[in-house]
Each structure stands twice: as structure tokens, then as C-alpha cells.
Motif scaffolding. Structure first.
Motif, short mmCIF file in Angstrom:
data_model
loop_
_atom_site.label_atom_id
_atom_site.label_comp_id
_atom_site.label_asym_id
_atom_site.label_seq_id
_atom_site.Cartn_x
_atom_site.Cartn_y
_atom_site.Cartn_z
N GLU A 62 -6.79 0.42 -6.11
CA GLU A 62 -7.91 1.18 -5.56
C GLU A 62 -7.40 2.09 -4.45
O GLU A 62 -6.47 1.73 -3.71
N MET A 63 -8.04 3.25 -4.31
CA MET A 63 -7.67 4.20 -3.27
C MET A 63 -8.86 4.43 -2.35
O MET A 63 -9.98 4.70 -2.81
N THR A 64 -8.63 4.31 -1.05
CA THR A 64 -9.70 4.47 -0.07
C THR A 64 -9.30 5.49 0.99
O THR A 64 -8.14 5.53 1.42
N PRO A 65 -10.25 6.36 1.42
CA PRO A 65 -9.94 7.32 2.47
C PRO A 65 -9.82 6.63 3.82
O PRO A 65 -10.50 5.64 4.09
N GLN A 66 -8.94 7.18 4.70
CA GLN A 66 -8.70 6.58 6.00
C GLN A 66 -9.04 7.52 7.16
O GLN A 66 -9.67 7.13 8.12
N THR A 73 0.82 -1.20 0.00
CA THR A 73 0.00 0.00 0.00
C THR A 73 0.86 1.25 0.00
O THR A 73 1.85 1.35 0.74
N PHE A 117 -5.20 8.83 2.52
CA PHE A 117 -5.71 7.79 1.64
C PHE A 117 -4.72 6.63 1.56
O PHE A 117 -3.51 6.84 1.60
N TYR A 162 -3.59 3.68 -1.08
CA TYR A 162 -3.71 3.17 -2.44
C TYR A 162 -3.16 1.75 -2.48
O TYR A 162 -1.97 1.52 -2.27
N ASP A 163 -4.04 0.79 -2.73
CA ASP A 163 -3.69 -0.63 -2.78
C ASP A 163 -3.10 -0.95 -4.15
O ASP A 163 -3.80 -0.85 -5.17
#
Length: 445
Positions: free
Chosen positions: A266-270, A230, A258, A260-261
Motif C-alpha cells: 500500500e502507498m500512503t501520502p506523507q 518501506t 509517499f 510504499y509499504d
């Protein structure tokens, strides 16, 4: 103190990513393959997107620079490299931890180290990192395209690995694994006449560049960390219509983290926070929040599952400080400088700032004050660490004047004075106990 950096100025500092502020990357373990020298001119206005492939597992993914961007120093287990930009030509120096000697990275005894025939001289160089048992040197586009060079630890075997679009900015933070680099680039579009942020990967073995994802151009973006497979990104945006550059606009900035995997692409907010609430800095696997209202530091750690809060530090003995400067993480201690407002007899009721230096132990949250300092030209400054190796710190313990030689506008050779750092080694135990037991480095002719 000569330095005055308030919380309201830290965003400006982050954008000044060619200043040389850097977290020095440690020496990498040998890999099964080394980068293959190849030169590719990626002159297209947008980089090709990564095609879906079988999942790639990264075994040694890590930050190669600080989150603030490319720096002019890097560290290995045996020595420290410094790219000196103060002269007419960028020159690479090496400090040997065993001999305590600083010398140009050139083995030719007859060399004067003042022109491009010298191995230590690298035209247009702006930064250096340690990667896969080599040095990577980043060069600007004064002539031609920006490029990344590979150089041996001894200064030999210089090859160009990749060239980039001359209109793009690529001076932000870098992460890497094996033969692949990751960074955020400001890619220029002539059709729109704008630069847009993209997360890209650079394959050094193939000399190719591919876009991982397009980023929101209304925000400022930073690569701040890694975890497993990530990449960790942070965005900053102004959430209120304030005067640009004003303190109010600064405090209205929203920060968002964020993940990014790289496998799923895919990018997800944390997590998100407002600038007026905390000041943050990231080093290695850690994200630190300074909470001015409490005077404490929150220690968070990146992992594959997200962001985990490890501990809250003890408060520093300066309540409601409005000035802070992160120096780095050394021997599991976060070193910071904090400004204390004081009343000055000479200035009446006007508030001045007295700088104090502290170390926060990330294992137990304890805080100690650091007092080691030096004085030059009547100004006192702190002794600060710049690298570490096996329980020993390399510190900047002073400055000294040096005469530089350069060709003037009329073609004549001119000399001018400049100030360069003085480095020394000291055990981590002595440094954090305020014992000035240095071994200063000598500068070779």
C-alpha cells in the motif's frame, strides 16, 4: 566559478540522471546467499504484478544510488570504483585507499585496456553500484536489451543477471535488499504509444521482474529513500497552466512524499510542499529542505512511522540566495554550494553569482564555510568530496588533461584530448577544518 546551477534548474538536473551525480553506497555485509546467475528476457509490455504472499521482512533495505539515479561511481570500505565514459569504450577504474593508486580493473599485465578483451572494458555500460559483495553494472540497449551484470570486485566473474524490455527506461534510482532490487521504470505500451511509470522489483536470483504498483503518469516520480520495510517515493507535478520550461512553471511544481509499504503493498501520502517554498534533497535516511527565505536547512529523518524533523540549521551567511547545489552527506555533514549575488565592476549593475561552499552539521545544525579549492585553465573550483571510509574522504582536488585513443569514422586510429578528475584522500577532520593535507592518488599505466 565555472558552475552555475540555480534553484530553477534543479529539476532539470534531477532528470539528467545519467550525469554521474551519485551518492556512493557503502560496502554491504556478507549475506547467507549470493545472486544466482540467470538470464531472462522480460519482453512483455507490462510486468506481472506481485501476488499477495506471506509478509516479507527486509533486514538490510537501503538506497544503492542517489535519488537522482544510476551514477558512474561507487564506494566500498577498501576502495572506490569509477566508470569512465570519456573514451571510446566504457572502462571501469579502481582507486585503492591503501596504496593511493588508480588503475583499470584488470589484472592482466600485458593488457592495453583498449578493447573488449580487457576485464575493465564493459560495452554499453552506463552506471555501477556496490551490492552484496559484488558490483552491479547497468548496460544500455544499444544492441539487444538493457541488462544488469554482476562483476567481482577484482573485475572477474562477469555474469548477466537479468535483461529488461528494450523499450523501457530503467535509469532511475535503485534500492536493494539481499537479492532484490527496487526501482521506478518507465514501461512502454505499444497500444497506447506511451511510457508509464511503474514501481517494480527485480529478483536477481530468479532473473524475474514484477510490478509492485502503477504510478500516476501525469507526475514525475523518484525513489528517494527507505525505512524498515518501506520504499519512499516523491512525485512532482505542475499545478498551474504555465509555459513549459518557464521559471513560473517551475515554481508552480507541487512535490509530494509517499511511503510504499512492501508488506501491505500500500502507498500512503506523507507530506507535500511547493517548489517556491523549499528546495529538497535526500541522502541515506535524511531528507533536507533548504528554505531560501530564511537561509536555513531543515533536517528530516525517515523512519517506519513517517518523516521526523530532527533540527533546523543555523542560517548560512547569504540572505535570500537564489542559487543552490547539493553535493552530498559526508561524515554527518551536508555539503552544499550556494550562490551569492554580487555587483561586478565590469558589468555595471548586472548581478553575477559568486559561489561559496558550506557544510551543515546534522548533529547540531552548525554551519561552517569550506575554502579548499584548485585552479585549472584560469578557473577556480572547489575541492569536493565524492566518497568516505572510516574517517577519510576521497575528494576531487583537480583535473588534468589526458589523451584518448579511438577509431575514427574512416577506421583510422585517432587521438584526442580530454579532461579527467584528479583524486586524493584527506581526513575528514582536515577537510572540514580547511587544512589541505592531501595524499594524491597516482594513475597506473
Amino acid at each position: 566559478m565555472r558552475r552555475l546551477i540555480v534553484i530553477g534548474s534543479l529539476f532539470i538536473v534531477m532528470m539528467s540522471i545519467l550525469s554521474g551525480c551519485t551518492l556512493d553506497s557503502s560496502s554491504s555485509s556478507p549475506r547467507s546467499s549470493s545472486p544466482v546467475a540467470s538470464t531472462v528476457n522480460n519482453s512483455s509490455e507490462t510486468y506481472p504484478e506481485v501476488e499477495p504472499t506471506e509478509p516479507i521482512l527486509y533486514h538490510d533495505l537501503k538506497m544503492l544510488t542517489s535519488s537522482m539515479g544510476i551514477g558512474t561511481t561507487c564506494n566500498t570500505k577498501t576502495g572506490f570504483y569509477e566508470l569512465d565514459l570519456s573514451g571510446a569504450l566504457p572502462t571501469l577504474f579502481y582507486i585503492d585507499y591503501a596504496t593511493h593508486q588508480k588503475l583499470p580493473l584488470c589484472s592482466r599485465p600485458e593488457c592495453q585496456h583498449n578493447d573488449e578483451t580487457c576485464n575493465a572494458v564493459i560495452p554499453n555500460a552506463i552506471g555501477v553500484v556496490n551490492f552484496q559483495q559484488h558490483l552491479l553494472v547497468f548496460c544500455s540497449a544499444i544492441e539487444g536489451n538493457p541488462s544488469i551484470l554482476q562483476i567481482g570486485y577484482d573485475g572477474n566473474d562477469r555474469v548477466t543477471l537479468v535483461e529488461l524490455n528494450s523499450a523501457d527506461r530503467y535509469d532511475r534510482a535503485f534500492a536493494g535488499d539481499q537479492n532484490v532490487l527496487f526501482t521506478i521504470v518507465e514501461a512502454y505500451s505499444s497500444e497506447l504509444n506511451v511510457q508509464t511509470p511503474q514501481l517494480i522489483q527485480i529478483d536477481l536470483a530468479q532473473g524475474s521482474i514484477q510490478k509492485l504498483t502503477q504510478l500516476d503518469s501525469s507526475k514525475s516520480w523518484f525513489l528517494v529513500g527507505t525505512a524498515d520495510n518501506t520504499l519512499i517515493l516523491k512525485s512532482i507535478e505542475v499545478t498551474q497552466n504555465k509555459n513549459p520550461g518557464s521559471h513560473e512553471a517551475y515554481l508552480s511544481q507541487k512535490h509530494e512524499l509517499f511511503f510504499y509499504d512492501l508488506q501491505l503493498q500500500e502507498m500512503t501520502p506523507q507530506r507535500s510542499w511547493m517548489q517556491e517554498e523549499v528546495v529538497d534533497a535526500s541522502y541515506g535516511d535524511y531528507l533536507f529542505f533548504y528554505i531560501p527565505s530564511k537561509g536555513t536547512f531543515e533536517v528530516n529523518r525517515f523512519d517506519g512511522a513517517g518523516l521526523t524533523t530532527v533540527l533546523q540549521s543555523q542560517p548560512i551567511p547569504i540572505p535570500d540566495s537564489s542559487s543552490l547545489y547539493f553535493l552530498g552527506l559526508y561524515d554527518d555533514r551536508l555539503v552544499v554550494q550556494v550562490g551569492e549575488k554580487i555587483e561586478s565592476e565590469s558589468s555595471g549593475s548586472a548581478a553575477n553569482v559568486k559561489w561559496r561552499q558550506f557544510a551543515v552539521d546534522i548533529s547540531d545544525g552548525s554551519v561552517i564555510e569550506l575554502h579548499l579549492s584548485y585552479t585549472y585553465a584560469g578557473v577556480t573550483d572547489f575541492v569536493v568530496p565524492v566518497a568516505e571510509s572510516d574517517g577519510v574522504l576521497l575528494v576531487k582536488c583537480g583535473v588534468q588533461e589526458k589523451m584518448m585513443t579511438a577509431e575514427g569514422p574512416d577506421g583510422t586510429i585517432q587521438q584526442y584530448p580530454t579532461v579527467v578528475p584528479v583524486y586524493a584522500t584527506i581526513s575528514s577532520t582536515n577537510y572540514f577544518s580547511n587544512n589541505a593535507q592531501y595524499t594524491k592518488n597516482t594513475v597506473a599505466d
